[in-house]
Design an enzyme around this catalytic site. Structure first.
Site, PDB file in Angstrom:
ATOM      1  N   CYS A  88      20.275  -4.394  -1.406  1.00 30.84           N
ATOM      2  CA  CYS A  88      19.843  -3.218  -2.054  1.00 30.84           C
ATOM      3  C   CYS A  88      20.902  -1.426  -0.689  1.00 30.84           C
ATOM      4  O   CYS A  88      20.856  -0.397  -1.426  1.00 30.84           O
ATOM      5  CB  CYS A  88      19.007  -2.604  -2.144  1.00 30.84           C
ATOM      6  SG  CYS A  88      17.964  -4.542  -2.941  1.00 30.84           S
ATOM      7  N   ASN A 119      11.530  -8.816   2.069  1.00 31.19           N
ATOM      8  CA  ASN A 119      12.791  -9.731   2.291  1.00 31.19           C
ATOM      9  C   ASN A 119      14.037  -9.516   3.732  1.00 31.19           C
ATOM     10  O   ASN A 119      14.818 -10.206   3.349  1.00 31.19           O
ATOM     11  CB  ASN A 119      13.597  -9.538   1.003  1.00 31.19           C
ATOM     12  CG  ASN A 119      13.093  -7.675   1.142  1.00 31.19           C
ATOM     13  OD1 ASN A 119      12.236  -7.112   0.988  1.00 31.19           O
ATOM     14  ND2 ASN A 119      14.534  -6.793   0.577  1.00 31.19           N
ATOM     15  N   SER A 144      10.947 -13.322  -9.184  1.00 35.95           N
ATOM     16  CA  SER A 144      13.008 -13.197  -9.835  1.00 35.95           C
ATOM     17  C   SER A 144      13.152 -14.733  -9.056  1.00 35.95           C
ATOM     18  O   SER A 144      13.585 -15.015  -8.573  1.00 35.95           O
ATOM     19  CB  SER A 144      13.028 -12.366  -8.914  1.00 35.95           C
ATOM     20  OG  SER A 144      14.212 -12.814  -9.098  1.00 35.95           O
ATOM     21  N   GLY A 180      12.563  -9.241 -10.742  1.00 30.43           N
ATOM     22  CA  GLY A 180      11.812  -9.212  -9.455  1.00 30.43           C
ATOM     23  C   GLY A 180      10.675  -7.611  -9.578  1.00 30.43           C
ATOM     24  O   GLY A 180       9.560  -7.084 -10.002  1.00 30.43           O
ATOM     25  N   SER A 181      12.314  -6.498 -10.186  1.00 28.93           N
ATOM     26  CA  SER A 181      12.298  -4.824  -9.559  1.00 28.93           C
ATOM     27  C   SER A 181      11.243  -5.065 -11.072  1.00 28.93           C
ATOM     28  O   SER A 181      10.314  -4.164 -11.395  1.00 28.93           O
ATOM     29  CB  SER A 181      13.352  -4.566 -10.214  1.00 28.93           C
ATOM     30  OG  SER A 181      14.342  -4.972  -9.251  1.00 28.93           O
ATOM     31  N   THR A 224      13.984  -9.324 -27.553  1.00 27.08           N
ATOM     32  CA  THR A 224      14.540 -10.736 -27.738  1.00 27.08           C
ATOM     33  C   THR A 224      14.233 -11.966 -26.200  1.00 27.08           C
ATOM     34  O   THR A 224      15.017 -11.897 -24.983  1.00 27.08           O
ATOM     35  CB  THR A 224      15.370 -11.021 -28.609  1.00 27.08           C
ATOM     36  OG1 THR A 224      15.408 -10.254 -29.677  1.00 27.08           O
ATOM     37  CG2 THR A 224      15.600 -12.388 -29.002  1.00 27.08           C
ATOM     38  N   HIS A 249      16.293 -16.016  -9.256  1.00 25.98           N
ATOM     39  CA  HIS A 249      17.528 -15.688  -8.684  1.00 25.98           C
ATOM     40  C   HIS A 249      16.950 -15.823  -6.893  1.00 25.98           C
ATOM     41  O   HIS A 249      18.019 -16.345  -6.093  1.00 25.98           O
ATOM     42  CB  HIS A 249      18.277 -14.748  -8.781  1.00 25.98           C
ATOM     43  CG  HIS A 249      18.463 -13.303  -8.393  1.00 25.98           C
ATOM     44  ND1 HIS A 249      18.863 -13.307  -7.093  1.00 25.98           N
ATOM     45  CD2 HIS A 249      17.897 -12.869  -8.786  1.00 25.98           C
ATOM     46  CE1 HIS A 249      18.584 -12.029  -6.905  1.00 25.98           C
ATOM     47  NE2 HIS A 249      17.436 -11.033  -8.080  1.00 25.98           N
ATOM     48  N   GLN A 300      10.038 -13.613  -2.675  1.00 24.42           N
ATOM     49  CA  GLN A 300      10.323 -13.549  -1.598  1.00 24.42           C
ATOM     50  C   GLN A 300       9.163 -15.153  -1.290  1.00 24.42           C
ATOM     51  O   GLN A 300      10.193 -16.094  -0.500  1.00 24.42           O
ATOM     52  CB  GLN A 300      10.497 -13.302   0.018  1.00 24.42           C
ATOM     53  CG  GLN A 300      12.082 -11.609  -0.457  1.00 24.42           C
ATOM     54  CD  GLN A 300      13.149 -12.611  -0.625  1.00 24.42           C
ATOM     55  OE1 GLN A 300      13.759 -13.332   0.389  1.00 24.42           O
ATOM     56  NE2 GLN A 300      14.095 -12.237  -0.840  1.00 24.42           N
TER      57      GLN A 300
END
Ligand SMILES: *Cc1c(COP(=O)(O)O)cnc(C)c1O
Length: 398
Positions: free
Chosen positions: A325, A152, A200, A71-72, A238, A202, A180
């Site tokens: 974070c 989030n 993202s 996501g970042s 890759t 995860h 989210q």
């Protein structure tokens, strides 16, 4: 003792389906998709299928999806792309909100140092921004509006379709950090007037370190990673094929089961909100109605956030205060400050974020654990003593 994982906004457990989808790409179909031989082309085909599956989940076309490291990176690339395109037309103003993820806020800060003007909209008391606020902030030199789909920390869901419509009418690019929301809320980028969207894996039971950026056909992307011609030349390196296959499988699964999972999570969420509201001098953060199905966030007066978390951990409840974070730093959450919670209250916050595996019985266990913990901490808190003796005034009114 059993462990109840209620920190799914920080990260989720990989689904079995996602894990199984990844395995062959480590050991059997391990070719480089840029290679012309058969194993390489098998990998390239798998990659394309993943792109199509992911695109289908958000109403996009496969070629509008660029794979990233998460996501970042997707947030960085979306914002930097719009900034570079804007600068070419002398448009160097960007609109965002005070409650964005740091992947957005820090990218904007960097652009400010380069001479861009950034307007960070204040949020409503529930943490949302209105289309009217966005409309009023748009200037002739605005090149981008970036507003998160769902927060989030406090779970507030923004009126994305309406904000997108305002941007489209003003011919300004619209990006949304939907990390989210993807896999949790129904999303159609066309119907919602979204030009760019970050996601993202995860956060929806896929693997860590992989994500994607949707960019509508015609939106020009700028590289944040230079090198080979992977991802149509827009993101070198890759491809992480196993992770991408896991992400596609996780998203397909999440979208197929969304209705059922949402119903389960809302029942648990609402039980938690009702139970925790019984704690004196507590307040729910975020919107009651426009809220992520799995998010619960409270402030308790007279408590330090970090100590609740450690004591809850001892009782087998995994929670968070603010975002992963920012915990570790002593600063209170920028999101809680933005919705008007004073410093001392913002410190005493608790975020519980459940997935579909958390049951109503688990919710009852959590409620009990939080009640006991809050009472225990208050009993030894000098601040609490001053509050109940009337020496200090309560900030939270019951
Ligand atoms: C987790 C999160 C991110 C960052 O995603 P990563 O894949 O961990 O880089 C960005 N925005 C929001 C809203 C998030 O919740």
């Amino acid at each position: 003792m059993k462990t109840i994982y209620a920190d799914n906004a920080a990260t989720t457990k990989m689904s079995k389906t996602a894990l199984e989808a990844m395995m062959p790409y480590f050991t059997e179909i391990y070719g480089n998709p840029s290679s012309l031989h058969t194993p390489g082309q098998e990998a390239a085909e798998a990659l394309w299928q993943a792109r199509e599956d992911i695109a289908a989940c958000i109403g996009a076309e496969a070629r509008e999806i660029t794979f990233t490291s998460g996501g970042s990176e997707a947030d960085n690339q979306a914002i930097i792309s719009a900034a570079r395109s804007g600068a070419r037309k002398n448009k160097k103003h960007i609109i965002s909100t005070a409650v964005e993820h740091h992947a957005v806020l820090h990218t904007l800060r960097r652009l400010e140092k380069e001479g861009f003007a950034v307007t960070l909209l204040d949020v409503q008391p529930d943490g949302s921004v209105t289309p009217e606020q966005v409309k009023a902030a748009i200037r002739p030199d605005t090149c981008l509006v970036t507003v998160m789909f769902a927060n989030n920390e406090i779970g507030t869901v923004n009126p994305i379709r309406e904000i997108g419509a305002v941007c489209r009418e003003a011919k300004v690019l619209f990006h949304t950090d939907a990390v989210q929301a993807v896999g949790h809320l129904p999303i159609n980028v066309g119907e919602m007037n979204i030009d760019m969207l970050s996601a993202s894996a995860h956060k929806f039971h896929g693997p860590k370190g992989t994500g994607f950026l949707y960019a509508k056909r015609g939106v020009v992307l700028t590289n944040v990673i230079d090198g080979g011609a992977q991802e149509r030349g827009k993101r070198a390196g890759t491809e992480n094929i196993p992770a991408i296959m896991g992400m596609a499988a996780a998203l397909k699964e999440a979208c197929a089961n969304m209705e059922e999972n949402t119903a389960k999570m809302i029942a648990v969420r609402d039980r938690l909100i009702a139970g925790l509201s019984e704690i004196p001098k507590s307040v729910l953060n975020g919107s009651r109605d426009h809220r992520l199905p799995g998010n619960v966030n409270f402030c308790f007066e007279g408590i330090e956030g970090e100590s609740i978390l450690l004591l809850l951990d001892d009782k087998g409840v995994c929670a968070s205060s603010g975002s992963a974070c920012t915990s570790g730093s002593l600063d209170p959450s920028h999101v809680l400050l933005a919705i008007g919670r004073p410093h001392e209250i913002a410190h005493g916050s608790l975020r519980l974020s459940v997935d579909e595996s958390v049951t109503l019985e688990d919710a009852d266990y959590i409620i009990n654990a939080v009640k006991q913990t809050v009472e225990y901490l208050r009993n030894m808190s000098p601040v609490w003593r001053d509050l109940i003796s009337g020496k200090k005034e309560f900030t939270i009114k019951d």
